[in-house]
Design a protein around this motif. Structure first.
Motif, PDB file in Angstrom:
ATOM      1  N   THR A 188      30.366 -19.740   1.869  1.00 26.61           N
ATOM      2  CA  THR A 188      31.020 -18.741   2.719  1.00 26.61           C
ATOM      3  C   THR A 188      32.400 -19.213   3.143  1.00 26.61           C
ATOM      4  OG1 THR A 188      28.899 -17.939   3.549  1.00 26.61           O
ATOM      5  CG2 THR A 188      30.844 -17.434   4.869  1.00 26.61           C
ATOM      6  N   ASP A 189      32.499 -20.481   3.518  1.00 24.65           N
ATOM      7  CA  ASP A 189      33.776 -21.019   3.992  1.00 24.65           C
ATOM      8  C   ASP A 189      34.833 -21.066   2.896  1.00 24.65           C
ATOM      9  OD1 ASP A 189      32.689 -21.352   6.486  1.00 24.65           O
ATOM     10  OD2 ASP A 189      32.339 -23.510   6.279  1.00 24.65           O
ATOM     11  N   VAL A 190      34.479 -21.586   1.712  1.00 22.96           N
ATOM     12  CA  VAL A 190      35.506 -21.767   0.679  1.00 22.96           C
ATOM     13  C   VAL A 190      35.942 -20.441   0.060  1.00 22.96           C
ATOM     14  CG1 VAL A 190      34.733 -24.108   0.154  1.00 22.96           C
ATOM     15  CG2 VAL A 190      33.877 -22.196  -1.226  1.00 22.96           C
ATOM     16  N   LEU A 191      35.075 -19.421   0.120  1.00 20.58           N
ATOM     17  CA  LEU A 191      35.452 -18.113  -0.423  1.00 20.58           C
ATOM     18  C   LEU A 191      36.248 -17.278   0.564  1.00 20.58           C
ATOM     19  CD1 LEU A 191      32.228 -17.006  -2.360  1.00 20.58           C
ATOM     20  CD2 LEU A 191      34.292 -18.092  -3.260  1.00 20.58           C
ATOM     21  N   GLN A 192      36.306 -17.722   1.807  1.00 24.67           N
ATOM     22  CA  GLN A 192      36.963 -16.936   2.853  1.00 24.67           C
ATOM     23  C   GLN A 192      38.408 -16.568   2.520  1.00 24.67           C
ATOM     24  OE1 GLN A 192      35.219 -15.870   5.547  1.00 24.67           O
ATOM     25  NE2 GLN A 192      36.984 -14.627   6.132  1.00 24.67           N
ATOM     26  N   PRO A 193      39.204 -17.485   1.932  1.00 26.89           N
ATOM     27  CA  PRO A 193      40.605 -17.131   1.652  1.00 26.89           C
ATOM     28  C   PRO A 193      40.773 -16.076   0.558  1.00 26.89           C
ATOM     29  CG  PRO A 193      40.305 -19.518   1.712  1.00 26.89           C
ATOM     30  CD  PRO A 193      38.947 -18.914   1.669  1.00 26.89           C
ATOM     31  N   LEU A 194      39.762 -15.828  -0.258  1.00 28.70           N
ATOM     32  CA  LEU A 194      39.892 -14.875  -1.360  1.00 28.70           C
ATOM     33  C   LEU A 194      39.690 -13.448  -0.862  1.00 28.70           C
ATOM     34  CD1 LEU A 194      37.897 -16.621  -4.244  1.00 28.70           C
ATOM     35  CD2 LEU A 194      40.357 -16.712  -3.788  1.00 28.70           C
ATOM     36  N   ASP A 195      40.468 -12.525  -1.418  1.00 32.59           N
ATOM     37  CA  ASP A 195      40.244 -11.115  -1.113  1.00 32.59           C
ATOM     38  C   ASP A 195      39.098 -10.589  -1.979  1.00 32.59           C
ATOM     39  OD1 ASP A 195      41.338 -10.834  -3.649  1.00 32.59           O
ATOM     40  OD2 ASP A 195      43.272 -10.077  -2.929  1.00 32.59           O
ATOM     41  N   VAL A 196      38.802  -9.317  -1.856  1.00 30.80           N
ATOM     42  CA  VAL A 196      37.676  -8.735  -2.589  1.00 30.80           C
ATOM     43  C   VAL A 196      37.862  -8.898  -4.088  1.00 30.80           C
ATOM     44  CG1 VAL A 196      36.456  -6.592  -3.107  1.00 30.80           C
ATOM     45  CG2 VAL A 196      37.152  -7.093  -0.761  1.00 30.80           C
ATOM     46  N   ARG A 197      39.079  -8.700  -4.547  1.00 24.91           N
ATOM     47  CA  ARG A 197      39.349  -8.833  -5.984  1.00 24.91           C
ATOM     48  C   ARG A 197      39.132 -10.268  -6.447  1.00 24.91           C
ATOM     49  NH1 ARG A 197      43.463  -5.540  -9.077  1.00 24.91           N
ATOM     50  NH2 ARG A 197      43.597  -6.521 -11.117  1.00 24.91           N
ATOM     51  N   GLY A 198      39.612 -11.231  -5.648  1.00 23.65           N
ATOM     52  CA  GLY A 198      39.440 -12.621  -6.008  1.00 23.65           C
ATOM     53  C   GLY A 198      37.977 -13.026  -6.047  1.00 23.65           C
TER      54      GLY A 198
END
Length: 420
Positions: A152-162
């Protein structure tokens, strides 16, 4: 990297529409990125960084028209980007292509005997985010708790597309964790839970990602092979963590062996005259000289906390003479292991890396080379002993590479008619 023979677990939800933006990104269209030619083109660009279409066609043996069609497809999928045009002496300027860092992402998990780390890696091998935790011993429940929070933490910077372009989770961990419980100081039966758990399936269910599993030292060797700058085609590779493991690369290919156990270098017998109760001429496995758990025991004998070695990855406190003694012991074991390895195959070089500070690695490499020079080697081809070029994150990077090679790339560096 397919040659790692990585075990894969695929959660049911990973095949759904939310997993990727198009049929091609899901890999369900067999004429898409799974096609050999497209994998070859992406692998070639990954290796060389930037390539023009004409060079791609020449090196792969594809026709210029086929290469152009493939490049248009990959560009439409946003897996490659156009670089600045290059003008030659005649004709139209060529337009080199490079991998799009945001074209795909993967998660890499290193499950170690003393620590766990999760990274988010982009398509060109850059670590975008990481989370880490240390522990006295790896426990399944704690591993799962960490992964749930860290993903959850490492994916936080990505937008929906990312997030839709995250293609899987690669896990690098030791084989048969329970086999070395005594060396780790674990109470009897403490590690037995690992005998019965399918960690790939557990993590697939937890994260909703396809999971690819590989031996941690093999993954580290793969990271050096794919992303490193050592420029060797034939080498024996040592990665020193709590225990030592390794890998072998022959003629540009990472070799895993008949049963996937090639490069089990920690089990090599080397001279160890300083064993308790030992005598000159005693032998023991390399893990009992060139492993950090031996340094832990040295620290404990001096009343110091061995967990200080793991609090910050790649940073150690001042250790003084204890470190000097450990480096001398490890260098002696490594030197004999290298000589033994070169008696089986004429490697060009031996590469040493591990979970320690760069200055410690450099000292260890220098002392190993000195110890190697003192050993009789008649009849053997000489090797160069070098430091690894990836460092402490080699296992995580190797793990994160697994989903990329499963989905997009080929598993070797020499493609079609390409010559070094």
């Amino acid at each position: 990297m397919d040659e790692l023979k990585a075990k894969q677990a695929m959660p049911a939800e990973a095949a759904g529409e939310a997993a990727a933006p198009t049929e091609r990104m899901r890999g369900s269209n067999q004429s898409g990125l799974r096609a050999h030619n497209e994998r070859a083109v992406l692998s070639l660009i990954r290796r060389h960084g930037v390539m023009a279409k004409a060079d791609i066609a020449r090196r792969t043996g594809l026709s210029p028209q086929t290469a152009s069609v493939i490049m248009r497809v990959l560009e439409a999928e946003q897996l490659v980007l156009r670089d600045a045009p290059r003008r030659g002496k005649v004709g139209q300027p060529s337009i080199p292509m490079r991998l799009n860092p945001d074209g795909a992402f993967s998660l890499g998990l290193k499950i170690g005997r003393r620590s766990i780390e999760l990274v988010l890696m982009d398509f060109v091998g850059t670590i975008r985010a990481r989370r880490r935790r240390t522990y006295p011993l790896p426990k399944v429940a704690e591993i799962k708790e960490f992964v749930a929070e860290a993903v959850t933490d490492v994916l936080q910077p990505l937008d929906v597309r990312g997030r839709a372009r995250v293609v899987g989770l690669g896990v690098a961990m030791p084989d048969a964790l329970w086999d070395w419980a005594e060396e780790l100081g674990a109470p009897a039966g403490e590690m037995d839970e690992w005998r019965h758990v399918d960690i790939a399936a557990e993590l697939a269910a937890l994260t909703g990602q396809p999971v690819h599993l590989a031996n941690d030292a093999t993954a580290a060797c793969a990271a050096e092979h794919v992303f490193g700058t050592s420029k060797c085609a034939d080498y024996v590779y040592f990665f020193i963590g709590a225990f030592i493991g390794g890998g072998i690369v022959i003629d540009g290919d990472l070799v895993i062996g008949r049963s996937g156990n090639a490069g089990a270098l920690g089990s090599m017998l080397v001279p160890r005259p300083d064993l308790p109760g030992g005598r000159p001429g005693s032998y023991d496995q390399l893990i009992n000289s060139a492993s950090i758990h031996i340094l832990e025991k040295m620290l404990q004998a001096e009343g110091r906390d061995p967990q200080d070695l793991w609090k910050v990855e790649g940073e150690w406190p001042e250790l003084g003479p204890i470190l000097d003694s450990w480096i001398a012991l490890a260098a002696c074991g490594l030197a004999h292991a290298i000589v033994s390895a070169t008696s089986v195959y004429d490697f060009e070089c031996a590469i040493i890396d591990g979970s320690f500070p760069q200055d410690v690695r450099d000292r260890l490499v220098a002392e190993t080379a000195a110890a190697y020079g003192r050993i009789r080697k008649e009849g053997l081809s000489p090797v160069t002993i070098r430091a690894g070029t990836i460092g402490v994150t080699a296992r995580e990077i190797g793990g994160a590479s697994l989903p990329f090679f499963a989905r997009f790339l080929l598993d070797h560096r020499v493609l079609y008619t390409e010559k070094a």
